[in-house]
Design a protein around this motif. Structure first.
Motif, PDB file in Angstrom:
ATOM      1  N   LEU A 178       0.872  -1.108  -0.205  1.00  0.00           N
ATOM      2  CA  LEU A 178      -0.159  -0.060   0.047  1.00  0.00           C
ATOM      3  C   LEU A 178       0.948   1.267   0.074  1.00  0.00           C
ATOM      4  O   LEU A 178       0.437   2.443  -0.781  1.00  0.00           O
ATOM      5  N   TRP A 179       2.238   1.289   0.919  1.00  0.00           N
ATOM      6  CA  TRP A 179       2.780   2.269   0.767  1.00  0.00           C
ATOM      7  C   TRP A 179       3.500   2.631  -0.697  1.00  0.00           C
ATOM      8  O   TRP A 179       3.514   3.877  -1.168  1.00  0.00           O
ATOM      9  N   TYR A 180       3.931   1.529  -1.269  1.00  0.00           N
ATOM     10  CA  TYR A 180       4.439   1.813  -2.747  1.00  0.00           C
ATOM     11  C   TYR A 180       3.536   2.204  -3.611  1.00  0.00           C
ATOM     12  O   TYR A 180       3.642   2.895  -4.596  1.00  0.00           O
ATOM     13  N   SER A 181       2.333   1.721  -3.501  1.00  0.00           N
ATOM     14  CA  SER A 181       1.270   2.270  -4.329  1.00  0.00           C
ATOM     15  C   SER A 181       1.000   3.707  -4.316  1.00  0.00           C
ATOM     16  O   SER A 181       0.759   4.456  -5.395  1.00  0.00           O
ATOM     17  N   ASP A 182       1.152   4.404  -3.022  1.00  0.00           N
ATOM     18  CA  ASP A 182       1.125   5.760  -3.042  1.00  0.00           C
ATOM     19  C   ASP A 182       2.375   6.537  -3.386  1.00  0.00           C
ATOM     20  O   ASP A 182       2.400   7.691  -3.888  1.00  0.00           O
ATOM     21  N   PHE A 183       3.505   5.641  -3.225  1.00  0.00           N
ATOM     22  CA  PHE A 183       4.938   6.495  -3.519  1.00  0.00           C
ATOM     23  C   PHE A 183       4.923   6.590  -4.883  1.00  0.00           C
ATOM     24  O   PHE A 183       5.532   7.397  -5.597  1.00  0.00           O
ATOM     25  N   ALA A 184       4.772   5.542  -5.760  1.00  0.00           N
ATOM     26  CA  ALA A 184       4.847   5.440  -7.089  1.00  0.00           C
ATOM     27  C   ALA A 184       3.303   5.049  -7.853  1.00  0.00           C
ATOM     28  O   ALA A 184       3.374   3.864  -8.431  1.00  0.00           O
ATOM     29  N   PRO A 185       2.465   5.991  -7.786  1.00  0.00           N
ATOM     30  CA  PRO A 185       1.157   5.386  -8.201  1.00  0.00           C
ATOM     31  C   PRO A 185       1.130   5.282  -9.637  1.00  0.00           C
ATOM     32  O   PRO A 185       0.037   4.323 -10.090  1.00  0.00           O
ATOM     33  N   SER A 186       2.129   5.696 -10.449  1.00  0.00           N
ATOM     34  CA  SER A 186       1.865   5.411 -11.935  1.00  0.00           C
ATOM     35  C   SER A 186       3.030   4.367 -12.196  1.00  0.00           C
ATOM     36  O   SER A 186       3.055   4.160 -13.438  1.00  0.00           O
ATOM     37  N   TYR A 187       3.417   3.599 -11.290  1.00  0.00           N
ATOM     38  CA  TYR A 187       4.442   2.770 -11.588  1.00  0.00           C
ATOM     39  C   TYR A 187       3.854   1.406 -12.342  1.00  0.00           C
ATOM     40  O   TYR A 187       3.053   1.087 -11.984  1.00  0.00           O
ATOM     41  N   GLY A 188       4.503   0.944 -13.239  1.00  0.00           N
ATOM     42  CA  GLY A 188       3.973  -0.063 -14.315  1.00  0.00           C
ATOM     43  C   GLY A 188       5.117  -0.932 -14.687  1.00  0.00           C
ATOM     44  O   GLY A 188       6.219  -0.615 -14.685  1.00  0.00           O
ATOM     45  N   PHE A 189       5.041  -2.062 -14.997  1.00  0.00           N
ATOM     46  CA  PHE A 189       5.801  -3.218 -15.476  1.00  0.00           C
ATOM     47  C   PHE A 189       5.651  -3.476 -17.016  1.00  0.00           C
ATOM     48  O   PHE A 189       4.439  -3.481 -17.508  1.00  0.00           O
ATOM     49  N   PRO A 190       6.518  -3.409 -17.740  1.00  0.00           N
ATOM     50  CA  PRO A 190       6.162  -3.338 -19.172  1.00  0.00           C
ATOM     51  C   PRO A 190       5.602  -4.815 -19.841  1.00  0.00           C
ATOM     52  O   PRO A 190       4.857  -5.122 -20.570  1.00  0.00           O
ATOM     53  N   SER A 191       5.679  -5.904 -18.934  1.00  0.00           N
ATOM     54  CA  SER A 191       5.099  -7.083 -19.289  1.00  0.00           C
ATOM     55  C   SER A 191       3.863  -7.442 -18.552  1.00  0.00           C
ATOM     56  O   SER A 191       3.574  -8.385 -18.615  1.00  0.00           O
ATOM     57  N   ALA A 192       3.409  -6.417 -17.825  1.00  0.00           N
ATOM     58  CA  ALA A 192       1.898  -6.467 -17.309  1.00  0.00           C
ATOM     59  C   ALA A 192       0.838  -6.515 -18.466  1.00  0.00           C
ATOM     60  O   ALA A 192       0.306  -5.511 -18.838  1.00  0.00           O
ATOM     61  N   ARG A 193       0.781  -7.686 -18.781  1.00  0.00           N
ATOM     62  CA  ARG A 193       0.000  -8.128 -20.042  1.00  0.00           C
ATOM     63  C   ARG A 193      -1.709  -7.525 -19.788  1.00  0.00           C
ATOM     64  O   ARG A 193      -2.106  -7.171 -20.706  1.00  0.00           O
ATOM     65  N   ARG A 194      -2.084  -7.779 -18.621  1.00  0.00           N
ATOM     66  CA  ARG A 194      -3.370  -7.411 -18.325  1.00  0.00           C
ATOM     67  C   ARG A 194      -3.679  -6.058 -17.917  1.00  0.00           C
ATOM     68  O   ARG A 194      -4.710  -5.601 -17.847  1.00  0.00           O
ATOM     69  N   GLY A 195      -2.510  -5.243 -17.792  1.00  0.00           N
ATOM     70  CA  GLY A 195      -2.673  -3.835 -17.489  1.00  0.00           C
ATOM     71  C   GLY A 195      -2.770  -3.619 -16.042  1.00  0.00           C
ATOM     72  O   GLY A 195      -3.122  -4.294 -15.272  1.00  0.00           O
ATOM     73  N   LYS A 196      -2.389  -2.420 -15.652  1.00  0.00           N
ATOM     74  CA  LYS A 196      -2.496  -1.968 -14.172  1.00  0.00           C
ATOM     75  C   LYS A 196      -3.800  -2.100 -13.505  1.00  0.00           C
ATOM     76  O   LYS A 196      -3.984  -2.252 -12.276  1.00  0.00           O
ATOM     77  N   LEU A 197      -4.741  -2.000 -14.267  1.00  0.00           N
ATOM     78  CA  LEU A 197      -6.144  -1.905 -13.714  1.00  0.00           C
ATOM     79  C   LEU A 197      -7.077  -3.125 -14.062  1.00  0.00           C
ATOM     80  O   LEU A 197      -8.065  -3.038 -13.683  1.00  0.00           O
ATOM     81  N   ALA A 198      -6.292  -4.148 -14.153  1.00  0.00           N
ATOM     82  CA  ALA A 198      -6.937  -5.565 -14.055  1.00  0.00           C
ATOM     83  C   ALA A 198      -7.434  -5.958 -12.639  1.00  0.00           C
ATOM     84  O   ALA A 198      -6.732  -5.527 -11.791  1.00  0.00           O
ATOM     85  N   PHE A 199      -8.551  -6.384 -12.704  1.00  0.00           N
ATOM     86  CA  PHE A 199      -9.209  -6.908 -11.424  1.00  0.00           C
ATOM     87  C   PHE A 199      -9.352  -8.242 -11.672  1.00  0.00           C
ATOM     88  O   PHE A 199     -10.311  -8.957 -11.775  1.00  0.00           O
ATOM     89  N   PRO A 200      -8.219  -9.244 -11.137  1.00  0.00           N
ATOM     90  CA  PRO A 200      -8.397 -10.289 -10.959  1.00  0.00           C
ATOM     91  C   PRO A 200      -9.319 -11.048  -9.838  1.00  0.00           C
ATOM     92  O   PRO A 200      -9.847 -10.188  -8.940  1.00  0.00           O
ATOM     93  N   ARG A 201      -9.987 -12.247  -9.928  1.00  0.00           N
ATOM     94  CA  ARG A 201     -10.709 -12.725  -8.990  1.00  0.00           C
ATOM     95  C   ARG A 201     -10.197 -12.891  -7.808  1.00  0.00           C
ATOM     96  O   ARG A 201      -9.124 -13.897  -7.737  1.00  0.00           O
ATOM     97  N   TRP A 202     -10.703 -12.345  -6.559  1.00  0.00           N
ATOM     98  CA  TRP A 202      -9.911 -12.872  -5.331  1.00  0.00           C
ATOM     99  C   TRP A 202     -10.500 -14.021  -4.934  1.00  0.00           C
ATOM    100  O   TRP A 202     -11.624 -14.260  -4.831  1.00  0.00           O
TER     101      TRP A 202
END
Length: 203
Positions: A178-202
């Protein structure tokens, strides 16, 4: 801290250890902290830890055993240019320096660590000031340098079960995500195929 936003004030007693790995992996994927490749590997690790029969083989054994650096397109630990600047730039000063947790009397986890490699969070051997080796607690892999795994230090199944049954460790992981999400809110990985806003089933 932001713990209350997610799961309440304490660790939920009805969740088993592999489910914590899945839960934190889901959080990390949704926050853009990991790519889909590592997300899948973490779930495979959880399945392996959960298997009482021992029939599921260690999913880490068959990949990257040659210790060769991975290509930029194939690695789950790839960092974008923005991620690199976040990881090597100034650390946040609003996090208390004593918020550290020593696991297995060897791996130091620090809340407010701005470094994102090889995972968020990750452990440093004995001290935060010692750059290498680093532990990815979700997979049990230990890295001696960027994209160079030291398989001889890889955590055993027993070790993995031990750390993921530690409520303080789980709480620390959740806070750091949660801290890192606030620290770098636009951080992303090039290989995140489903995208940052993907919502997997918990689970």
């Amino acid at each position: 801290m932001h713990t209350n936003k997610m799961l309440g004030n304490s660790i939920e007693p009805g969740i088993h250890m592999p489910q914590y790995i899945r839960l934190l992996s889901d959080m990390s994927l949704m926050a853009g902290l990991i790519g889909y490749f590592e997300y899948t590997e973490r779930h495979e690790i959880a399945d392996w830890l959960e298997d009482p029969s021992g029939r599921i083989p260690d999913p880490r054994v068959t990949s990257h055993e040659n210790h060769e650096p991975l290509s930029e397109d194939s690695s789950e630990e790839n960092r974008s240019d923005e991620g690199l600047s976040s990881a090597t730039g100034e650390h946040r000063t609003d996090v208390s320096p004593w918020l550290e947790l020593l696991i297995m009397n060897q791996w130091m986890f620090t809340l407010g660590d701005a470094d994102c490699y090889p995972s968020v969070p990750h452990g440093h051997c004995k001290s935060k000031t010692r750059e290498w080796p680093k532990l990815n607690p979700y997979t049990g892999r230990v890295f001696s340098d960027t994209h160079k795994e030291d398989a001889s230090q890889r955590l055993s199944k027993k070790d993995m079960i031990k750390i993921w049954n530690d409520s303080k460790f789980i709480e620390h992981c959740r806070e750091q995500v949660l801290w890192y999400s606030d620290f770098a809110p636009s951080y992303g990985f090039p290989s995140a195929r489903r995208g940052k806003l993907a919502f997997p089933r918990w689970r």
